[in-house]
Design an enzyme around this catalytic site. Structure first.
Site, PDB file in Angstrom:
ATOM      1  N   THR A  41       0.810  -1.054  -0.020  1.00  0.00           N
ATOM      2  CA  THR A  41       0.088   0.137  -0.142  1.00  0.00           C
ATOM      3  C   THR A  41       0.759   1.233   0.042  1.00  0.00           C
ATOM      4  O   THR A  41       1.932   1.053   0.204  1.00  0.00           O
ATOM      5  CB  THR A  41      -0.877   0.008   1.008  1.00  0.00           C
ATOM      6  OG1 THR A  41      -0.013   0.425   2.251  1.00  0.00           O
ATOM      7  CG2 THR A  41      -1.817  -0.973   1.344  1.00  0.00           C
ATOM      8  N   SER A  64       6.181   0.304   7.457  1.00  0.00           N
ATOM      9  CA  SER A  64       5.661   0.491   5.917  1.00  0.00           C
ATOM     10  C   SER A  64       4.327   1.246   6.063  1.00  0.00           C
ATOM     11  O   SER A  64       3.736   1.204   7.041  1.00  0.00           O
ATOM     12  CB  SER A  64       5.135  -0.995   5.278  1.00  0.00           C
ATOM     13  OG  SER A  64       4.502  -1.543   5.899  1.00  0.00           O
ATOM     14  N   HIS A  65       3.842   1.798   4.812  1.00  0.00           N
ATOM     15  CA  HIS A  65       2.523   2.591   5.080  1.00  0.00           C
ATOM     16  C   HIS A  65       1.420   1.778   5.512  1.00  0.00           C
ATOM     17  O   HIS A  65       0.697   2.300   6.389  1.00  0.00           O
ATOM     18  CB  HIS A  65       2.315   3.121   3.683  1.00  0.00           C
ATOM     19  CG  HIS A  65       0.716   3.991   3.438  1.00  0.00           C
ATOM     20  ND1 HIS A  65      -0.229   3.107   3.202  1.00  0.00           N
ATOM     21  CD2 HIS A  65       0.645   4.896   3.887  1.00  0.00           C
ATOM     22  CE1 HIS A  65      -1.398   3.957   3.541  1.00  0.00           C
ATOM     23  NE2 HIS A  65      -0.904   5.016   3.402  1.00  0.00           N
ATOM     24  N   GLY A  66       1.074   0.391   4.959  1.00  0.00           N
ATOM     25  CA  GLY A  66       0.008  -0.281   5.482  1.00  0.00           C
ATOM     26  C   GLY A  66       0.214  -0.565   6.859  1.00  0.00           C
ATOM     27  O   GLY A  66      -0.757  -0.583   7.678  1.00  0.00           O
ATOM     28  N   THR A  69      -0.817   2.676   8.983  1.00  0.00           N
ATOM     29  CA  THR A  69      -1.937   3.122   8.722  1.00  0.00           C
ATOM     30  C   THR A  69      -3.188   2.084   9.549  1.00  0.00           C
ATOM     31  O   THR A  69      -4.150   2.594  10.377  1.00  0.00           O
ATOM     32  CB  THR A  69      -2.409   3.036   7.482  1.00  0.00           C
ATOM     33  OG1 THR A  69      -1.812   4.087   6.865  1.00  0.00           O
ATOM     34  CG2 THR A  69      -4.126   3.674   7.172  1.00  0.00           C
TER      35      THR A  69
END
Length: 142
Positions: A41, A64-66, A69
């Site tokens: 993501t 990481s972004h995922g 988030t």
């Protein structure tokens, strides 16, 4: 086993839900309560997280972004699951354990059933005035 996939635990929690494998966030939607399964993501995927119940990614780590988030939205998440988008199919029921870093396949996707027409009985009878048989159709309630 074939029903248990392993990855990196990045956001704690355990949920069961229906898989939705997404390849392109711009052309996909996620129903409320579905498990988002994807390769990776970036910020363009964030709108899909709103309806997600959990996250499974092939690529990524704790930062990481995922993963970030998912933690911000309190979604159980497992990343680094090798071949997740191939092994998990849209419609499967899975259990995501974000604390253990596992994804367990609980049920295969339900096959869509083709509607079957109800049986029909054709009754042929001869009218006294006509040499041709007369057909009458009766639908049976099933």
């Amino acid at each position: 086993t074939d029903t248990l996939l392993h990855g990196l635990s990045v956001s704690a929690g355990e949920v069961e839900g229906i898989v939705n494998v997404v390849h392109d966030p711009a052309t996909s939607t996620l129903k409320s309560g579905e498990i988002l399964v994807c390769e990776f993501t970036d910020p363009g995927w964030t709108p899909l997280f709103i309806n997600a119940k959990g996250l499974v990614m092939e690529v990524g780590g704790e930062m990481s972004h995922g993963a970030i988030t998912a933690r911000e939205m309190s979604l159980p998440a497992v990343v680094g699951v090798i071949n997740a988008v191939k092994k998990l199919k849209t419609g499967m029921k899975v259990r995501v354990n974000g604390a253990k870093g596992t994804v367990e396949i609980l049920e295969q996707p339900k096959e869509e059933q083709t509607p079957v027409a109800p049986p029909v009985v054709v009754i042929a009878s001869k009218s006294p005035k006509s040499p041709k048989p007369k057909e009458e159709t009766i639908d049976l309630l099933v």
